[in-house]
Motif scaffolding. Structure first.
Motif, mmCIF file in Angstrom:
data_model
loop_
_atom_site.group_PDB
_atom_site.id
_atom_site.type_symbol
_atom_site.label_atom_id
_atom_site.label_comp_id
_atom_site.label_asym_id
_atom_site.label_seq_id
_atom_site.Cartn_x
_atom_site.Cartn_y
_atom_site.Cartn_z
ATOM 1 N N SER A 105 1.058 5.607 21.697
ATOM 2 C CA SER A 105 0.106 6.713 21.222
ATOM 3 C C SER A 105 0.990 7.528 20.443
ATOM 4 O O SER A 105 0.141 8.273 19.424
ATOM 5 C CB SER A 105 -0.035 7.092 22.627
ATOM 6 N N PHE A 106 2.388 7.637 20.291
ATOM 7 C CA PHE A 106 2.726 8.689 19.394
ATOM 8 C C PHE A 106 3.020 8.090 17.986
ATOM 9 O O PHE A 106 2.767 8.476 17.072
ATOM 10 C CB PHE A 106 4.376 8.748 20.037
ATOM 11 N N VAL A 107 3.429 6.355 18.018
ATOM 12 C CA VAL A 107 3.525 5.689 17.052
ATOM 13 C C VAL A 107 2.224 5.760 15.964
ATOM 14 O O VAL A 107 2.330 6.037 14.894
ATOM 15 C CB VAL A 107 4.241 4.199 17.111
ATOM 16 N N GLN A 108 1.310 5.496 16.670
ATOM 17 C CA GLN A 108 -0.115 5.343 16.048
ATOM 18 C C GLN A 108 -0.374 6.590 15.164
ATOM 19 O O GLN A 108 -1.237 6.672 14.321
ATOM 20 C CB GLN A 108 -1.189 5.106 16.877
ATOM 21 N N GLN A 109 -0.084 7.689 15.479
ATOM 22 C CA GLN A 109 -0.421 8.966 14.899
ATOM 23 C C GLN A 109 0.668 9.367 14.000
ATOM 24 O O GLN A 109 0.550 10.539 13.031
ATOM 25 C CB GLN A 109 -0.409 10.381 15.938
ATOM 26 N N LEU A 110 1.730 8.545 13.539
ATOM 27 C CA LEU A 110 2.424 8.779 12.363
ATOM 28 C C LEU A 110 1.819 8.137 11.147
ATOM 29 O O LEU A 110 1.123 7.320 11.114
ATOM 30 C CB LEU A 110 4.028 7.754 12.801
ATOM 31 N N PRO A 111 2.086 8.891 10.091
ATOM 32 C CA PRO A 111 3.370 9.781 9.672
ATOM 33 C C PRO A 111 2.641 11.155 9.979
ATOM 34 O O PRO A 111 3.254 12.183 9.851
ATOM 35 C CB PRO A 111 4.217 9.517 8.629
ATOM 36 N N ALA A 112 1.160 11.330 9.806
ATOM 37 C CA ALA A 112 0.547 12.440 9.626
ATOM 38 C C ALA A 112 0.691 13.511 10.458
ATOM 39 O O ALA A 112 0.896 14.562 10.319
ATOM 40 C CB ALA A 112 -1.179 12.045 9.434
ATOM 41 N N ASP A 113 0.446 13.280 12.013
ATOM 42 C CA ASP A 113 0.818 14.033 12.855
ATOM 43 C C ASP A 113 2.054 14.607 13.088
ATOM 44 O O ASP A 113 3.001 13.807 13.388
ATOM 45 C CB ASP A 113 0.368 13.439 14.321
ATOM 46 N N ALA A 114 2.223 16.037 12.943
ATOM 47 C CA ALA A 114 3.592 16.542 12.913
ATOM 48 C C ALA A 114 4.304 16.511 14.172
ATOM 49 O O ALA A 114 5.354 16.068 14.672
ATOM 50 C CB ALA A 114 3.482 18.067 12.514
ATOM 51 N N GLY A 115 3.492 16.648 15.283
ATOM 52 C CA GLY A 115 3.916 16.847 16.739
ATOM 53 C C GLY A 115 4.622 15.396 16.988
ATOM 54 O O GLY A 115 5.684 15.356 17.660
ATOM 55 N N SER A 116 3.538 14.311 16.848
ATOM 56 C CA SER A 116 4.029 13.038 17.131
ATOM 57 C C SER A 116 5.379 12.666 16.150
ATOM 58 O O SER A 116 6.430 11.990 16.884
ATOM 59 C CB SER A 116 3.045 11.888 16.849
ATOM 60 N N ALA A 117 5.408 13.240 15.132
ATOM 61 C CA ALA A 117 6.864 13.029 14.286
ATOM 62 C C ALA A 117 7.759 13.352 14.903
ATOM 63 O O ALA A 117 8.875 12.703 14.948
ATOM 64 C CB ALA A 117 6.346 13.126 12.662
ATOM 65 N N SER A 118 7.669 14.515 15.331
ATOM 66 C CA SER A 118 8.771 15.293 15.692
ATOM 67 C C SER A 118 9.495 14.667 17.146
ATOM 68 O O SER A 118 10.697 14.628 17.463
ATOM 69 C CB SER A 118 8.814 16.843 15.911
ATOM 70 N N ILE A 119 8.271 14.440 18.010
ATOM 71 C CA ILE A 119 8.616 13.688 19.193
ATOM 72 C C ILE A 119 9.540 12.276 18.947
ATOM 73 O O ILE A 119 10.669 12.012 19.670
ATOM 74 C CB ILE A 119 7.279 13.349 19.993
#
Ligand SMILES: Cc1cc2nc3c(=O)[nH]c(=O)nc-3n(C[C@H](O)[C@H](O)[C@H](O)COP(=O)(O)O)c2cc1C
Lengths: 679, 152
Positions: free
Chosen positions: A601-615
């Motif tokens: 769920s984090f990986v799939q929002q990469l690289p656009a989503d800043a939150g997921s990227a920092s997690i």
């Protein structure tokens, strides 16, 4: 006719009335006691026989004696003491003997011999008593009356026994009592008709009437005392007996631990209430209550504490229901309520809510605290059904639905529930069958090194293709398998098959297998793993077991022991779906974990989503500092791949590299790469 | 009476709950007063002491006494539908009573109470959620101040 004229002309009617009363009371008491002797056994029976004979004998004797005092022969009279006493003894002894004979099963012997002996003893008493009665005149006996009296009394006595056998222990003893009274009275007055006295000329009739009346009253009183004593013994004894019967009934219909009704009483009450519904249309609600997380109380605080909780639950239930409603314990931690006369959904819901509320409050016993919850299923009669079977079934379905709902509480039955439950039950059946036939497949998703792009291994994924339903998602059937307790078997099978498959892979490639939280709690897990490794020859160092964070929650000791044992054997542990559950950094620190898998769920929002990227970045750094490997799951695009590679995740898997494929295909994939490398 | 002969012969418990608005109709204050009176009455019979606060619709109660009596009283409390959301915060064994002489001291933030009392009650409500023993002590000292003031 002489009998009646004798009765009328030669007797003081007051005294005769007294004697009749005596006779009636005596007979009723005697019959109660006779009845008893028919139902007792052993020594007690003889004691009752003695008491019966004594009471009946006194009654007969007193009847006779009093009536004699009322007899006015017109001549002076004296009474012989010895014979009078003897006559009383004859009555008592004869009745005792007769009763004992009357107990026999054989009806003929019982009625005629037993009854006969009683009849003859009444007669013997009477005539011996008559010999004690000395009249100063010319006494003459009329033999035909004597014979008639014998026949009649034997007849009535036999009838008495016969009726008594028919009455059993029934309440109505008027018939045998009447017939016994007849035996006594008829004998007496027929016997008196047989007796004539002609006064001697010149002898005056004594004026002893008053003295006789006093004597009669005294005898009657003594006899009544005796009868009273016999009767009250009987009544007293009956009361204690009925008390103990009541106690037995209570035991039979109540749960010993909680004192509420038991399953038997509940079933009976439900049946009766359904019957009333038929006849009078009186509605009611049926609630079934199941305690959540009760078992852990028994396990951790011990069974005595569990028992106290159950008692408190029963007590609280009685508080929550309305007056007159039935509370029953119908299973270990299952209770039921029948709420009489309740038919609106709102009322039923309010009652169910009260129950959920009150049972959810804390319990304390001996300084310990327990928190449990309750799920409640409700159905209404007649809205949902009119017979016990249907109502119980529907309530059960509502309860089942309530237990599975995210928010615990109560549910009223609805028809759609039935479908859902039905669907799930069918799924259970199919799943059991699949489990028995080991009808599962394994797909493998390859994992690559994010830096070099070379394969590092594959994750084994469970697949179930049901002949009827086609592909069933693991998210759908795994929870069911866990609940049915099938997961350990399925898990063991996956381990075995996967190890066998992976044994033929090139030697540098690893195998990852998922372990469900339920499996992890099973102390046999290490043994299962070792067995799979041994059977396949796959080396422990190449096996990685994937567990989830939820599995670590709250079961520290067991899980720690299992994981340590596995690690000591050289097997690696990875933490799956990291970041989605109750992520706690202390897990990483405490448990022997080698790898973190970042949830897709984090990986799939990469690289656009800043939150997921920092997690993702943070997890990667965490891995580095804790010296754990990091895998990113669910890579689907080149951008994601680039981000991951840049931020130092060691391995990746996802559709970009390959979908899960079956065992034959993956070995082809691996071999191609190996041969390419060799070339 | 206790199975063990340690000097910790009493139990003390602290719980919070919320007045059930639906049950008490028009006059919540009346209901609350009746609850407090009933509790004091019952506790006299059961050799229990403690204190009951009512603030912002929430009860905060301390009960102390012989272990079995405390447990019985708590069971009674749990069977009462005039309140909801019963949360047991603390249950400990203690060697002596903190509320000796008070069968159930009652303080509430009704219209009559002073502003200062209201503030103190709210502070205790907050404390009950985070530090049970501190909340207990605060309730005790509040009682001293308040009863001194009301006696004066
Ligand atoms: C907020 C609150 C506090 C209570 N405090 C006490 C208490 O201190 N002691 C007690 O015995 N019961 C207490 N109760 C319980 C009720 O007063 C209970 O209904 C009462 O003891 C009546 O008991 P009975 O069911 O035996 O009549 C409390 C109830 C509420 C709602």
């Amino acid at each position: 006719m002489r009998v009646l004229t004798c009765l009328y002309h030669e007797h003081n009617l007051w005294i005769v009335a007294l004697s009749a009363l005596m006779c009636l009371v005596g007979c009723l008491a005697s019959m109660k006691l006779f009845q008893r002797t028919f139902f007792e056994s052993g020594t007690v029976r003889f004691q009752w026989c003695f008491l019966s004979a004594f009471t009946a004998g006194s009654a007969i004797w007193a009847t006779h004696f009093i009536a004699m005092l009322g007899y006015r022969p017109g001549v002076p009279v004296t009474l012989g003491g010895t014979l009078t006493v003897l006559s009383a003894l004859i009555a008592v002894g004869g009745i005792a003997l007769g009763l004992m004979v009357a107990w026999t099963r054989n009806r003929f012997i019982s009625v005629f011999t037993g009854g006969g002996i009683i009849g003859l003893s009444i007669a013997a008493m009477h005539y011996v008593g008559m010999f004690a009665y000395r009249a100063d005149g010319i006494v003459r006996w009329l033999p035909e009356y004597v014979i008639a009296s014998l026949i009649l009394t034997v007849g009535f006595s036999a009838l008495t026994i016969d009726r008594l056998r028919k009455t059993g222990d029934g309440k109505n003893i008027l018939l045998p009592a009447g017939s016994f009274a007849a035996a006594i009275v008829v004998l007496h007055f027929t016997g008196m008709a047989a007796f004539t006295v002609t006064p001697l000329p010149g002898v005056q009739a004594g004026a002893d009437s008053d003295a006789f009346l006093a004597l009669a009253a005294a005898v009657a009183m003594v006899a009544l005392f005796i009868i009273g004593a016999g009767l009250s013994t009987h009544l007293l004894e009956r009361r204690t007996k009925s008390k103990s019967d009541e106690r037995l009934r209570h035991i039979a219909l109540h749960d010993a631990l909680t004192e509420v009704a038991n399953r038997r009483a509940f079933t009976e009450a439900l049946r009766i209430e359904c019957g009333k519904l038929d006849k009078f249309g009186r509605p009611f609600a049926l609630l079934m209550i199941d305690l959540d997380s009760f078992k852990p109380i028994n396990d951790t605080l011990g069974h005595p504490a569990g028992d106290i909780v159950l008692q408190k639950v029963a007590w609280r239930l009685r508080h929550a229901v309305r007056r007159g409603d039935m509370v029953a314990r119908i299973g270990g931690d299952e209770f039921a309520v029948i709420a009489y006369g309740l038919n609106s959904e709102d009322e039923a819901a309010a009652l169910a809510a009260r129950i959920v509320e009150i049972l959810g409050r804390p319990y304390i016993m001996q300084g310990q605290v327990a928190e449990i919850g309750a799920s409640v299923g409700v159905s209404l009669a007649p809205d949902h059904g009119c017979d016990p079977g249907t109502l119980v079934q529907y309530t059960d379905i509502a309860l089942y639905t309530a237990k599975r709902a995210d928010e615990r509480g109560y549910r009223l039955f609805e028809l759609t529930m039935q479908e859902a439950t039905q669907r799930r039950r069918l799924l259970e059946v199919d799943l059991r069958r699949a489990c028995m036939r080991e009808d599962f497949q394994i797909a493998y998703q390859p994992v690559i090194d994010s830096a070099t792009g070379a394969f590092t291994g594959a994750e084994a994924l469970l697949r179930w293709t049901c002949p009827k339903r086609g592909n069933v998602q693991p998210s759908e059937f795994i929870p069911v398998a866990e609940e049915l307790g099938l997961i350990s078997r399925i898990g063991a099978m996956v381990l075995k098959k996967a190890c066998i498959d992976a044994a033929s892979w090139p030697g540098h490639l690893d195998l990852a297998v998922n372990i469900s939280p339920v499996q992890l709690l099973d102390p046999r897990l290490p043994q299962t793993v070792f067995q799979a490794l041994e059977d396949s020859g796959f080396p422990a160092a190449r096996l990685e077991l994937e567990i989830t964070e939820t599995a670590l929650l709250g079961n520290d000791e067991i899980v720690m022991r299992t994981l340590t044992e596995l690690r000591d054997f050289g097997i690696r542990i990875s933490l799956d779906d990291f970041g989605t559950g109750y992520s706690s950094l202390s897990y990483l620190h405490r448990f022997p974990i080698n790898r973190i898998k970042i949830d897709k769920s984090f990986v799939q929002q990469l690289p656009a989503d800043a939150g997921s990227a920092s997690i993702v970045r943070a997890i990667a750094q965490l891995g580095q500092s804790l010296q754990m490997k990091i895998t990113a799951e669910g890579i689907e695009t080149d951008e994601q791949m680039a981000f991951i590679a840049e931020h130092g995740c060691d391995d990746v898997q996802g559709f970009l590299i390959s979908r899960p494929i079956d065992a034959d295909k993956i070995i082809g994939l691996f071999q191609r790469e190996t041969s390419k490398a060799a070339a | 009476m206790n199975a063990y002969t340690s000097d910790k012969q009493f139990s003390r418990l602290l719980y919070t709950s919320a007045l059930d608005i639906e049950c008490c109709g028009e006059k919540p204050a009346e209901t609350v007063r009746r609850i407090a009176e009933g509790a004091a009455e019952q506790n006299r019979l059961s050799d229990l002491t403690g204190s009951l606060l009512f603030v912002n619709g929430v009860f905060i109660q301390i009960l102390e006494g012989p272990q079995d009596e405390v447990e019985k009283a708590f069971e009674r409390i749990c069977c009462d539908f005039r309140h909801v959301d019963v949360r047991l915060i603390d249950l400990i064994n203690v060697s002596e009573r903190l509320f000796e002489g008070w069968n159930m001291a009652f303080l509430s933030d009704d219209e009559m109470s002073s502003l200062a009392l209201g503030d103190e009650l709210q502070e205790i409500q907050f404390l009950a959620g985070v530090n049970a023993s501190q909340a207990t002590l605060q309730m005790r000292s509040l009682l001293d101040n308040h009863s001194a003031a009301s006696k004066a």
